[in-house]
Design a protein around this motif. Structure first.
Motif, PDB file in Angstrom:
ATOM      1  N   CYS A 298       0.770  -1.290  -0.024  1.00  0.00           N
ATOM      2  CA  CYS A 298      -0.066   0.017  -0.011  1.00  0.00           C
ATOM      3  C   CYS A 298       0.712   1.063  -0.002  1.00  0.00           C
ATOM      4  O   CYS A 298       0.438   2.413  -0.013  1.00  0.00           O
ATOM      5  CB  CYS A 298      -1.092   0.090   1.218  1.00  0.00           C
ATOM      6  SG  CYS A 298      -0.070   0.275   2.707  1.00  0.00           S
ATOM      7  N   LEU A 299       2.298   1.030  -0.045  1.00  0.00           N
ATOM      8  CA  LEU A 299       2.968   2.218   0.149  1.00  0.00           C
ATOM      9  C   LEU A 299       3.092   3.241   1.054  1.00  0.00           C
ATOM     10  O   LEU A 299       3.082   4.540   1.021  1.00  0.00           O
ATOM     11  CB  LEU A 299       2.983   2.886  -1.186  1.00  0.00           C
ATOM     12  CG  LEU A 299       3.419   2.025  -2.356  1.00  0.00           C
ATOM     13  CD1 LEU A 299       3.364   2.697  -3.963  1.00  0.00           C
ATOM     14  CD2 LEU A 299       4.777   1.401  -2.184  1.00  0.00           C
ATOM     15  N   THR A 300       2.700   2.802   2.374  1.00  0.00           N
ATOM     16  CA  THR A 300       2.504   3.605   3.529  1.00  0.00           C
ATOM     17  C   THR A 300       3.439   3.032   4.659  1.00  0.00           C
ATOM     18  O   THR A 300       3.694   1.906   4.461  1.00  0.00           O
ATOM     19  CB  THR A 300       0.998   3.658   4.053  1.00  0.00           C
ATOM     20  OG1 THR A 300       0.576   2.081   4.556  1.00  0.00           O
ATOM     21  CG2 THR A 300       0.089   4.383   3.191  1.00  0.00           C
ATOM     22  N   PRO A 301       3.821   4.048   5.434  1.00  0.00           N
ATOM     23  CA  PRO A 301       4.887   3.637   6.399  1.00  0.00           C
ATOM     24  C   PRO A 301       4.187   2.676   7.318  1.00  0.00           C
ATOM     25  O   PRO A 301       2.941   3.079   7.856  1.00  0.00           O
ATOM     26  CB  PRO A 301       5.590   4.895   6.927  1.00  0.00           C
ATOM     27  CG  PRO A 301       4.938   5.900   6.257  1.00  0.00           C
ATOM     28  CD  PRO A 301       3.842   5.255   5.176  1.00  0.00           C
ATOM     29  N   PHE A 302       4.808   1.744   8.081  1.00  0.00           N
ATOM     30  CA  PHE A 302       4.443   1.243   9.196  1.00  0.00           C
ATOM     31  C   PHE A 302       5.661   0.457   9.977  1.00  0.00           C
ATOM     32  O   PHE A 302       6.680   0.902   9.883  1.00  0.00           O
ATOM     33  CB  PHE A 302       3.788  -0.125   8.906  1.00  0.00           C
ATOM     34  CG  PHE A 302       4.622  -1.265   8.439  1.00  0.00           C
ATOM     35  CD1 PHE A 302       4.783  -2.325   9.161  1.00  0.00           C
ATOM     36  CD2 PHE A 302       4.803  -1.212   7.070  1.00  0.00           C
ATOM     37  CE1 PHE A 302       5.802  -3.379   8.709  1.00  0.00           C
ATOM     38  CE2 PHE A 302       6.059  -2.433   6.518  1.00  0.00           C
ATOM     39  CZ  PHE A 302       6.129  -3.237   7.413  1.00  0.00           C
ATOM     40  N   GLU A 303       5.354   0.499  11.448  1.00  0.00           N
ATOM     41  CA  GLU A 303       6.287   0.470  12.435  1.00  0.00           C
ATOM     42  C   GLU A 303       6.570  -1.103  12.586  1.00  0.00           C
ATOM     43  O   GLU A 303       5.794  -1.929  12.567  1.00  0.00           O
ATOM     44  CB  GLU A 303       5.780   0.744  13.717  1.00  0.00           C
ATOM     45  CG  GLU A 303       7.028   0.949  14.838  1.00  0.00           C
ATOM     46  CD  GLU A 303       6.413   1.316  16.304  1.00  0.00           C
ATOM     47  OE1 GLU A 303       5.891   0.610  17.107  1.00  0.00           O
ATOM     48  OE2 GLU A 303       6.309   2.628  16.230  1.00  0.00           O
ATOM     49  N   PHE A 304       7.925  -1.567  12.451  1.00  0.00           N
ATOM     50  CA  PHE A 304       8.235  -2.801  12.364  1.00  0.00           C
ATOM     51  C   PHE A 304       9.105  -3.191  13.741  1.00  0.00           C
ATOM     52  O   PHE A 304      10.249  -2.413  13.835  1.00  0.00           O
ATOM     53  CB  PHE A 304       9.136  -3.141  11.064  1.00  0.00           C
ATOM     54  CG  PHE A 304       9.627  -4.648  11.038  1.00  0.00           C
ATOM     55  CD1 PHE A 304       8.683  -5.637  10.768  1.00  0.00           C
ATOM     56  CD2 PHE A 304      11.068  -4.960  11.495  1.00  0.00           C
ATOM     57  CE1 PHE A 304       9.203  -7.050  10.647  1.00  0.00           C
ATOM     58  CE2 PHE A 304      11.587  -6.323  11.444  1.00  0.00           C
ATOM     59  CZ  PHE A 304      10.572  -7.345  11.125  1.00  0.00           C
ATOM     60  N   GLU A 305       8.803  -4.027  14.399  1.00  0.00           N
ATOM     61  CA  GLU A 305       9.521  -4.349  15.893  1.00  0.00           C
ATOM     62  C   GLU A 305      10.627  -5.483  15.382  1.00  0.00           C
ATOM     63  O   GLU A 305      10.408  -6.505  14.716  1.00  0.00           O
ATOM     64  CB  GLU A 305       8.709  -4.988  16.674  1.00  0.00           C
ATOM     65  CG  GLU A 305       7.454  -3.896  17.257  1.00  0.00           C
ATOM     66  CD  GLU A 305       8.236  -2.912  18.008  1.00  0.00           C
ATOM     67  OE1 GLU A 305       9.286  -3.224  18.785  1.00  0.00           O
ATOM     68  OE2 GLU A 305       7.677  -1.524  17.829  1.00  0.00           O
ATOM     69  N   ILE A 306      11.881  -5.138  15.709  1.00  0.00           N
ATOM     70  CA  ILE A 306      12.928  -5.903  15.567  1.00  0.00           C
ATOM     71  C   ILE A 306      13.222  -6.546  16.993  1.00  0.00           C
ATOM     72  O   ILE A 306      13.184  -5.890  17.999  1.00  0.00           O
ATOM     73  CB  ILE A 306      14.393  -5.166  14.973  1.00  0.00           C
ATOM     74  CG1 ILE A 306      14.120  -4.473  13.807  1.00  0.00           C
ATOM     75  CG2 ILE A 306      15.508  -6.126  15.221  1.00  0.00           C
ATOM     76  CD1 ILE A 306      14.954  -3.744  13.326  1.00  0.00           C
ATOM     77  N   ASP A 307      13.391  -7.714  17.045  1.00  0.00           N
ATOM     78  CA  ASP A 307      13.787  -8.498  18.160  1.00  0.00           C
ATOM     79  C   ASP A 307      14.718  -9.695  17.715  1.00  0.00           C
ATOM     80  O   ASP A 307      14.099 -10.736  17.155  1.00  0.00           O
ATOM     81  CB  ASP A 307      12.640  -9.138  18.793  1.00  0.00           C
ATOM     82  CG  ASP A 307      12.992  -9.818  20.213  1.00  0.00           C
ATOM     83  OD1 ASP A 307      13.956  -9.749  20.652  1.00  0.00           O
ATOM     84  OD2 ASP A 307      11.784 -10.305  20.872  1.00  0.00           O
ATOM     85  N   SER A 308      16.064  -9.203  17.938  1.00  0.00           N
ATOM     86  CA  SER A 308      16.884 -10.482  17.337  1.00  0.00           C
ATOM     87  C   SER A 308      17.956 -10.620  18.098  1.00  0.00           C
ATOM     88  O   SER A 308      18.400  -9.692  18.938  1.00  0.00           O
ATOM     89  CB  SER A 308      17.515  -9.782  15.890  1.00  0.00           C
ATOM     90  OG  SER A 308      18.310 -10.424  15.366  1.00  0.00           O
ATOM     91  N   GLU A 309      18.433 -11.893  18.319  1.00  0.00           N
ATOM     92  CA  GLU A 309      19.614 -12.471  19.070  1.00  0.00           C
ATOM     93  C   GLU A 309      20.468 -12.916  18.224  1.00  0.00           C
ATOM     94  O   GLU A 309      20.183 -14.212  17.451  1.00  0.00           O
ATOM     95  CB  GLU A 309      19.170 -13.147  20.211  1.00  0.00           C
ATOM     96  CG  GLU A 309      20.405 -13.504  20.969  1.00  0.00           C
ATOM     97  CD  GLU A 309      20.081 -14.178  22.152  1.00  0.00           C
ATOM     98  OE1 GLU A 309      19.901 -13.684  23.431  1.00  0.00           O
ATOM     99  OE2 GLU A 309      20.181 -15.414  22.265  1.00  0.00           O
ATOM    100  N   SER A 310      21.950 -12.956  18.136  1.00  0.00           N
ATOM    101  CA  SER A 310      22.689 -13.813  17.376  1.00  0.00           C
ATOM    102  C   SER A 310      24.119 -13.984  18.128  1.00  0.00           C
ATOM    103  O   SER A 310      24.479 -13.421  18.931  1.00  0.00           O
ATOM    104  CB  SER A 310      23.170 -13.003  15.892  1.00  0.00           C
ATOM    105  OG  SER A 310      23.844 -11.909  16.248  1.00  0.00           O
TER     106      SER A 310
END
Length: 190
Positions: free
Chosen positions: A88-100
Motif C-alpha cells: 500500500c506504500l504507507t509507512p508502518f512500524e516494524f519491531e526488531i527482536d533479534s539475537e545472534s
C-alpha cells in the motif's frame, strides 16, 4: 580490571557511536557486557531502508566462551524502525527482536574449520580482531532482521480501496459493448 572497550568518534562526526570498537578476544576473555540505545537516524545503511529516521534500537553485547572454548559474542538488538509497506506504500512500524551468537576465529581459515566443527546454522563464525566494530555489527543485525519485502499484516484502507476498484470495474464492464455485438454490426447481422 581494564575495560577492553574503546569508544571513539570520527573527526567531524556528530555521532560518537559511529566508531564503537572493541578488542573482541579480550572482551570475550574478560566476559564483558555492554548495552545501550541508538537512534535509527544514526545508522546510515538502516535509514536507507527505512521510511523515515524515527525509532530507537536497544542493544546488548556479551562476551564469553562457547562449550568448545571458542570466544563467543552474543548480540541482542530490539526496537522499532519505520518501513515502507510494499503493498500500500504507507509507512508502518516494524519491531526488531533479534539475537545472534557469533563465534570468533583468528582468521578465515580458522573460521572455516570452526564452522565445519560446529555444524549449526544458528551460530555465525566471524573473524575477530582488536578493532572489532560493534556499531557496524548492530546495524548489520538490524538490517538482517527486517524483511526483504516489508508489508503490513493487513494494509489500512485496502479493503475500501479494493471495494471501490471492484465497483469501478463492474460499472465499466456493464457499460462496455460486447465485442461480438460489434462484429454482428460489421457483418450486417442483427
Amino acid at each position: 580490571m581494564a575495560s577492553a572497550v574503546i569508544i571513539a568518534g570520527f573527526l567531524g562526526s556528530n555521532n560518537p557511536m559511529q566508531a564503537f570498537v572493541i578488542d573482541a578476544f579480550t572482551f570475550c576473555r574478560l566476559e564483558e557486557q555492554r548495552s545501550g540505545s541508538i537512534p535509527v537516524a544514526d545508522f546510515p545503511r538502516l535509514t536507507e531502508e527505512s521510511a523515515n529516521t524515527a525509532g530507537v534500537l536497544n542493544w546488548s553485547l556479551s562476551g564469553g566462551k562457547d562449550k568448545l572454548g571458542h570466544a563467543e559474542l552474543v548480540l541482542t538488538v530490539t526496537g522499532s524502525v519505520n518501513l515502507m509497506c510494499q503493498r500500500c506504500l504507507t509507512p508502518f512500524e516494524f519491531e526488531i527482536d533479534s539475537e545472534s551468537v557469533l563465534i570468533l576465529a583468528k582468521n578465515e581459515e580458522n573460521a572455516d574449520e570452526i564452522d565445519a566443527l560446529l555444524e549449526d546454522d544458528e551460530i555465525d563464525v566471524v573473524v575477530g580482531s582488536k578493532t572489532f566494530d560493534v556499531f557496524a555489527l548492530i546495524e548489520d543485525e538490524a538490517l538482517l532482521a527486517i524483511p526483504q519485502s516489508p508489508k503490513h499484516a493487513v494494509c489500512p484502507d485496502v479493503t475500501l480501496a479494493s471495494a471501490d476498484s471492484t465497483a469501478r470495474v463492474d460499472a465499466e464492464s456493464s457499460e462496455k459493448v460486447s465485442p461480438f455485438a460489434v462484429l454482428k454490426k460489421i457483418s450486417g447481422r442483427t
